[in-house]
Design a protein around this motif. Structure first.
Motif, PDB file in Angstrom:
ATOM      1  N   VAL A 106      -2.499 -46.551  18.456  1.00  0.00           N
ATOM      2  CA  VAL A 106      -1.363 -45.659  18.224  1.00  0.00           C
ATOM      3  C   VAL A 106      -1.902 -44.460  17.455  1.00  0.00           C
ATOM      4  CG1 VAL A 106       0.906 -45.379  17.173  1.00  0.00           C
ATOM      5  CG2 VAL A 106       0.238 -47.605  18.108  1.00  0.00           C
ATOM      6  N   LEU A 107      -1.742 -43.277  18.004  1.00  0.00           N
ATOM      7  CA  LEU A 107      -2.243 -42.064  17.363  1.00  0.00           C
ATOM      8  C   LEU A 107      -1.129 -41.386  16.582  1.00  0.00           C
ATOM      9  CD1 LEU A 107      -4.481 -40.521  20.177  1.00  0.00           C
ATOM     10  CD2 LEU A 107      -4.988 -42.335  18.527  1.00  0.00           C
ATOM     11  N   LEU A 108      -1.458 -40.953  15.379  1.00  0.00           N
ATOM     12  CA  LEU A 108      -0.484 -40.302  14.503  1.00  0.00           C
ATOM     13  C   LEU A 108      -0.713 -38.794  14.529  1.00  0.00           C
ATOM     14  CD1 LEU A 108      -0.682 -42.796  11.491  1.00  0.00           C
ATOM     15  CD2 LEU A 108       0.797 -42.884  13.518  1.00  0.00           C
ATOM     16  N   ASP A 109       0.331 -38.064  14.899  1.00  0.00           N
ATOM     17  CA  ASP A 109       0.247 -36.617  15.113  1.00  0.00           C
ATOM     18  C   ASP A 109       1.355 -35.903  14.348  1.00  0.00           C
ATOM     19  OD1 ASP A 109      -0.587 -34.159  16.425  1.00  0.00           O
ATOM     20  OD2 ASP A 109       1.074 -34.421  17.839  1.00  0.00           O
ATOM     21  N   PRO A 110       1.478 -36.132  13.022  1.00  0.00           N
ATOM     22  CA  PRO A 110       2.618 -35.576  12.280  1.00  0.00           C
ATOM     23  C   PRO A 110       2.598 -34.060  12.172  1.00  0.00           C
ATOM     24  CG  PRO A 110       1.021 -36.534  10.764  1.00  0.00           C
ATOM     25  CD  PRO A 110       0.591 -36.915  12.156  1.00  0.00           C
ATOM     26  N   GLU A 111       1.479 -33.424  12.437  1.00  0.00           N
ATOM     27  CA  GLU A 111       1.419 -31.963  12.414  1.00  0.00           C
ATOM     28  C   GLU A 111       1.620 -31.368  13.809  1.00  0.00           C
ATOM     29  OE1 GLU A 111      -2.202 -30.857  10.493  1.00  0.00           O
ATOM     30  OE2 GLU A 111      -1.552 -31.613   8.548  1.00  0.00           O
ATOM     31  N   SER A 112       1.910 -32.221  14.784  1.00  0.00           N
ATOM     32  CA  SER A 112       2.278 -31.800  16.152  1.00  0.00           C
ATOM     33  C   SER A 112       1.146 -31.113  16.908  1.00  0.00           C
ATOM     34  CB  SER A 112       3.503 -30.870  16.122  1.00  0.00           C
ATOM     35  OG  SER A 112       4.564 -31.446  15.400  1.00  0.00           O
ATOM     36  N   ARG A 113      -0.096 -31.319  16.502  1.00  0.00           N
ATOM     37  CA  ARG A 113      -1.203 -30.652  17.188  1.00  0.00           C
ATOM     38  C   ARG A 113      -1.391 -31.177  18.607  1.00  0.00           C
ATOM     39  NH1 ARG A 113      -5.339 -30.836  12.000  1.00  0.00           N
ATOM     40  NH2 ARG A 113      -4.300 -29.188  10.788  1.00  0.00           N
ATOM     41  N   MET A 114      -1.357 -32.503  18.762  1.00  0.00           N
ATOM     42  CA  MET A 114      -1.486 -33.053  20.113  1.00  0.00           C
ATOM     43  C   MET A 114      -0.287 -32.689  20.977  1.00  0.00           C
ATOM     44  SD  MET A 114      -3.153 -36.871  19.985  1.00  0.00           S
ATOM     45  CE  MET A 114      -2.981 -37.018  21.785  1.00  0.00           C
ATOM     46  N   ALA A 115       0.898 -32.783  20.394  1.00  0.00           N
ATOM     47  CA  ALA A 115       2.114 -32.479  21.150  1.00  0.00           C
ATOM     48  C   ALA A 115       2.073 -31.057  21.683  1.00  0.00           C
ATOM     49  CB  ALA A 115       3.347 -32.697  20.283  1.00  0.00           C
ATOM     50  N   PRO A 148       7.099 -35.827   9.036  1.00  0.00           N
ATOM     51  CA  PRO A 148       7.855 -36.452   7.946  1.00  0.00           C
ATOM     52  C   PRO A 148       9.279 -35.899   7.871  1.00  0.00           C
ATOM     53  CG  PRO A 148       5.656 -35.899   7.199  1.00  0.00           C
ATOM     54  CD  PRO A 148       5.808 -35.283   8.572  1.00  0.00           C
ATOM     55  N   GLY A 149      10.232 -36.795   7.680  1.00  0.00           N
ATOM     56  CA  GLY A 149      11.628 -36.396   7.567  1.00  0.00           C
ATOM     57  C   GLY A 149      12.370 -36.359   8.882  1.00  0.00           C
ATOM     58  N   GLU A 150      11.655 -36.519  10.004  1.00  0.00           N
ATOM     59  CA  GLU A 150      12.305 -36.505  11.304  1.00  0.00           C
ATOM     60  C   GLU A 150      12.350 -37.904  11.904  1.00  0.00           C
ATOM     61  OE1 GLU A 150      13.920 -34.182  12.639  1.00  0.00           O
ATOM     62  OE2 GLU A 150      13.248 -32.348  11.647  1.00  0.00           O
ATOM     63  N   GLN A 151      13.283 -38.088  12.819  1.00  0.00           N
ATOM     64  CA  GLN A 151      13.446 -39.379  13.473  1.00  0.00           C
ATOM     65  C   GLN A 151      12.133 -39.827  14.109  1.00  0.00           C
ATOM     66  OE1 GLN A 151      15.081 -39.889  17.487  1.00  0.00           O
ATOM     67  NE2 GLN A 151      16.893 -40.730  16.485  1.00  0.00           N
ATOM     68  N   GLY A 152      11.778 -41.084  13.878  1.00  0.00           N
ATOM     69  CA  GLY A 152      10.599 -41.661  14.508  1.00  0.00           C
ATOM     70  C   GLY A 152       9.327 -41.561  13.707  1.00  0.00           C
ATOM     71  N   HIS A 153       9.354 -40.850  12.573  1.00  0.00           N
ATOM     72  CA  HIS A 153       8.118 -40.719  11.786  1.00  0.00           C
ATOM     73  C   HIS A 153       7.744 -42.051  11.149  1.00  0.00           C
ATOM     74  CE1 HIS A 153       5.060 -39.093   9.144  1.00  0.00           C
ATOM     75  NE2 HIS A 153       5.629 -39.759   8.159  1.00  0.00           N
ATOM     76  N   VAL A 154       6.481 -42.413  11.267  1.00  0.00           N
ATOM     77  CA  VAL A 154       5.949 -43.596  10.584  1.00  0.00           C
ATOM     78  C   VAL A 154       4.532 -43.293  10.131  1.00  0.00           C
ATOM     79  CG1 VAL A 154       7.323 -45.271  11.900  1.00  0.00           C
ATOM     80  CG2 VAL A 154       5.065 -44.600  12.733  1.00  0.00           C
ATOM     81  N   ASP A 155       4.072 -44.059   9.143  1.00  0.00           N
ATOM     82  CA  ASP A 155       2.669 -43.979   8.746  1.00  0.00           C
ATOM     83  C   ASP A 155       1.892 -45.065   9.484  1.00  0.00           C
ATOM     84  OD1 ASP A 155       3.452 -46.322   7.507  1.00  0.00           O
ATOM     85  OD2 ASP A 155       3.281 -45.528   5.464  1.00  0.00           O
ATOM     86  N   GLY A 156       0.627 -45.248   9.108  1.00  0.00           N
ATOM     87  CA  GLY A 156      -0.187 -46.231   9.796  1.00  0.00           C
ATOM     88  C   GLY A 156       0.369 -47.638   9.692  1.00  0.00           C
ATOM     89  N   ALA A 157       0.828 -48.005   8.511  1.00  0.00           N
ATOM     90  CA  ALA A 157       1.385 -49.342   8.323  1.00  0.00           C
ATOM     91  C   ALA A 157       2.637 -49.523   9.176  1.00  0.00           C
ATOM     92  CB  ALA A 157       1.704 -49.588   6.850  1.00  0.00           C
TER      93      ALA A 157
END
Length: 212
Positions: free
Chosen positions: A128-137, A103-112
């Motif tokens: 599309v997988l959401l990884d906002p906590e960067s665990r997968m990255a 959140p707050g960084e370029q490219g962040h989106v939610d499911g919608a």
């Protein structure tokens, strides 16, 4: 090339090159070709939890993406990424796009937002997988958008690196480039060794979540 990049869209070519300051510091070992790919559990655009084990027996493609990145726009604006996704699906491969922007960084989106982007771009990932906590990255050592990985049906990592061989944000370079990731996908799907299993990735630096 730098004049085309915003503050949050930093060019990064991390393999065998000096890293740009915007790149995250990786605290764990990078994944290894021929070894089991890091497991993951991440929600998709509809809130369904997806795990690598769910796709046992299938070739899995991971594509790190950021819709605001000019390097990502190069491949979506030229329809290259969508074409690859559809060709991969036609071969029975499972294509998972991964969004690791917090959140707050370029490219962040939610499911919608992820669903809307898929529709607007005519994209065709399996999810599309959401990884906002960067665990997968962090688990995969993903550093740029795009950054590509190919995992075989046994769960072994067979390719990691760039989508192609020309590190630019110009759409006109797409047809001139060697399609490194696609070549790897075909080799893995056919049960052949990947000739270039690790290649240089390029794109916008992924911003890891604080503390990740």
């Amino acid at each position: 090339m730098a004049k085309f990049l915003s503050r949050r869209a930093t060019l990064a070519i991390p393999l065998g090159a000096v890293l740009m300051p915007a790149l995250p510091r990786l605290a764990q070992a990078a994944p290894v070709i021929g070894a089991p790919a890091p497991d993951f559990a991440a929600p998709d655009q509809d809130g369904t939890m997806r795990r690598l084990a769910d796709f046992r027996g299938k070739v899995v493609v991971l594509e790190w993406t950021n819709h605001d990145c000019p390097f990502v726009r190069k491949h979506y604006g030229s329809n290259n990424m969508q074409a690859l996704q559809k060709q991969a699906a036609g071969r029975g491969l499972v294509w998972l796009s991964v969004i690791s922007s917090p959140p707050g960084e370029q490219g962040h989106v939610d499911g919608a937002g992820a669903r809307r982007l898929t529709t607007e771009r005519g994209a065709a990932p399996a999810a599309v997988l959401l990884d906002p906590e960067s665990r997968m990255a962090r688990a995969y050592g993903a550093t740029t958008t795009p950054h590509m990985y190919v995992i075989d049906g046994e769960g072994l990592l067979r390719y990691m690196g760039g989508i192609d061989s020309i590190a630019s944000n110009r759409a006109e370079d797409v047809p001139k480039a060697e399609p490194l990731a696609w070549n790897a996908m075909l080799a893995v799907a056919d049960g052949r060794p990947v000739e270039r299993a690790v290649t240089r990735n390029y794109g916008c630096a992924i911003k890891y979540a604080p503390g990740a």
